[in-house]
Motif scaffolding. Structure first.
Motif, short mmCIF file in Angstrom:
data_model
loop_
_atom_site.label_atom_id
_atom_site.label_comp_id
_atom_site.label_asym_id
_atom_site.label_seq_id
_atom_site.Cartn_x
_atom_site.Cartn_y
_atom_site.Cartn_z
N LEU A 1 -25.61 10.40 -6.99
CA LEU A 1 -25.63 9.35 -5.97
C LEU A 1 -24.42 9.44 -5.04
O LEU A 1 -24.52 9.13 -3.86
CB LEU A 1 -25.69 7.97 -6.63
CG LEU A 1 -27.02 7.61 -7.31
CD1 LEU A 1 -26.90 6.27 -8.02
CD2 LEU A 1 -28.15 7.56 -6.28
N ASN A 2 -23.29 9.88 -5.59
CA ASN A 2 -22.09 10.03 -4.75
C ASN A 2 -22.27 11.14 -3.71
O ASN A 2 -21.65 11.12 -2.65
CB ASN A 2 -20.87 10.34 -5.61
CG ASN A 2 -20.41 9.11 -6.40
OD1 ASN A 2 -20.70 7.98 -6.00
ND2 ASN A 2 -19.70 9.34 -7.50
N CYS A 3 -23.13 12.10 -4.02
CA CYS A 3 -23.40 13.19 -3.07
C CYS A 3 -24.47 12.82 -2.05
O CYS A 3 -24.51 13.39 -0.96
CB CYS A 3 -23.82 14.45 -3.83
SG CYS A 3 -22.51 15.16 -4.84
N PHE A 4 -25.34 11.91 -2.42
CA PHE A 4 -26.43 11.49 -1.54
C PHE A 4 -26.27 9.99 -1.27
O PHE A 4 -26.97 9.15 -1.85
CB PHE A 4 -27.80 11.78 -2.18
CG PHE A 4 -28.05 13.23 -2.43
CD1 PHE A 4 -28.63 14.03 -1.47
CD2 PHE A 4 -27.69 13.81 -3.65
CE1 PHE A 4 -28.87 15.38 -1.71
CE2 PHE A 4 -27.93 15.15 -3.89
CZ PHE A 4 -28.51 15.95 -2.92
N THR A 5 -25.34 9.63 -0.41
CA THR A 5 -24.95 8.22 -0.24
C THR A 5 -26.04 7.36 0.38
O THR A 5 -26.02 6.14 0.22
CB THR A 5 -23.68 8.13 0.64
OG1 THR A 5 -23.92 8.83 1.86
CG2 THR A 5 -22.49 8.77 -0.08
N ASP A 6 -26.98 7.94 1.11
CA ASP A 6 -28.05 7.16 1.73
C ASP A 6 -29.29 7.07 0.83
O ASP A 6 -30.35 6.62 1.29
CB ASP A 6 -28.46 7.79 3.07
CG ASP A 6 -27.35 7.66 4.10
OD1 ASP A 6 -26.54 6.71 3.98
OD2 ASP A 6 -27.29 8.52 5.00
N LEU B 1 -35.09 10.28 -6.71
CA LEU B 1 -34.09 10.02 -5.67
C LEU B 1 -34.80 9.90 -4.33
O LEU B 1 -35.38 10.86 -3.83
CB LEU B 1 -33.06 11.16 -5.63
CG LEU B 1 -31.85 10.89 -4.74
CD1 LEU B 1 -30.94 9.84 -5.37
CD2 LEU B 1 -31.06 12.20 -4.50
N VAL B 2 -34.78 8.68 -3.76
CA VAL B 2 -35.47 8.41 -2.50
C VAL B 2 -34.52 7.72 -1.55
O VAL B 2 -33.47 7.20 -1.93
CB VAL B 2 -36.72 7.52 -2.72
CG1 VAL B 2 -37.74 8.24 -3.58
CG2 VAL B 2 -36.34 6.19 -3.33
#
Length: 330
Positions: free
Chosen positions: A59-64, A108-109
């Protein structure tokens, strides 16, 4: 030892390096298998615990983006998915089978946008079958101590307010209009309860007003029978009046029209007049159609030794404030 099989399916080839670095930085102490397919990659490994920290790293890598377990209709693109599985054959440290072995998949969406929920400021409240309208009036507000902006409620719930002089409730600054709308329900509850009590009072007054004439017709008829007042007995009867006598729910006799009923009253076979009926306290009122009463009487008022009370029931039916039918039940 409880083993957890973890699988990460990556649907964009451009995400493989980013995801692989997340796994590396999480310091996974087990062999990690990377499989490349035509459209995606899969990372698979087995760990002796669930590696929940990996979710946070991704989640830290895909903040949106955010993880979800439930994909709704019209689902969004799945950037990647992570699955964890524990076999039902595994046991805990004491040799007992696992109660709830892990078997889950997260997707992850793209994060859902906070959509503004619209609402109608009019609230409908049912008083029995009657609809009453109340309104939630909201204005902009600000906390002067902190300069925080928000919303306030007006102390006006019965009308859709347009008056700038209305009192503002300053006990709470709401973050959104929807939050103010939800809290308004509690604020207006006492007002609605008071209005409902007033509604019930007015309803009782209206019922008493509506019942006044039919109840008087019934009392006048019984009193006229007791006084052997023929004019009083006939006074409130419809020209097509019917009098029916039932014994144990079977018709014994019936008199159609005022003239037939008058002949019955004047005959020696009548048993309505000079008996001394007393109306019992419970009335069954079903207006505008009918009123049912019970009467009690002594069968022979001249015989003081006979003190056994008798009972009858009379059903009065109405039309246009006139009595159109009386049914005597014994």
């Amino acid at each position: 030892m409880i083993e957890t099989q973890i699988s990460i399916l990556i649907n964009r080839k451009s995400d493989i390096e980013l995801t692989k670095n997340c796994v590396i930085n999480s310091k996974i102490q087990f062999p990690i298998f990377i499989c490349e397919y035509e459209e995606n990659f899969a990372l698979n490994f087995t760990s002796d615990y669930e590696e929940w920290e990996l979710d946070k790293a991704i989640l830290n890598c895909f903040t949106d983006y955010e993880f979800t377990e439930n994909l709704k209709k019209g689902r969004k693109e799945i950037r990647l998915q992570i699955s964890r599985y524990q076999s039902e054959l595994y046991t805990d440290g004491w040799g007992r089978p696992l109660e709830n072995p892990l078997n889950e998949t997260k997707y992850l969406v793209k994060k859902s946008k906070n959509k503004l929920t619209r609402f109608n400021p009019r609230i409908t409240v049912l008083f029995e079958d009657k609809e009453q309208s109340y309104y939630v009036n909201i204005v902009d507000g600000v906390n002067k101590n902190t300069d925080e902006k928000g919303f306030l409620l007006l102390n006006e719930f019965r009308n859709k307010d347009t008056n700038d002089k209305s009192e503002i409730l300053k006990d709470r600054l709401y973050k959104t209009p929807l939050e103010a709308f939800h809290y308004a329900h509690n604020r207006m509850e006492s007002i609605v309860n008071n209005d409902f009590e007033e509604y019930l009072k007015n309803k009782k007054k209206e019922i008493r007003k509506r019942q006044r004439i039919p109840r008087k017709r019934v009392r006048d008829f019984i009193n006229s029978c007791n006084e052997n007042d023929l004019d009083g007995i006939l006074k409130n009867l419809d020209k097509n009046f019917i009098f029916k006598k039932n014994v144990k729910w079977k018709t014994e006799s019936e008199f159609n029209g005022i003239e037939e009923f008058k002949k019955y009253i004047e005959s020696k076979d009548q048993n309505l007049c000079c008996i001394g009926f007393k109306i019992r306290s419970s009335w069954n009122i079903n207006l505008p159609f009918s009123i049912t009463i019970g009467v009690k009487y002594f069968p022979d008022s001249t015989n003081k030794d006979n003190i056994t009370l008798k009972y009858r029931q009379y059903i009065f039916e109405f039309k246009d404030d006139k009595i159109i039918r009386i049914t005597e039940e014994k």
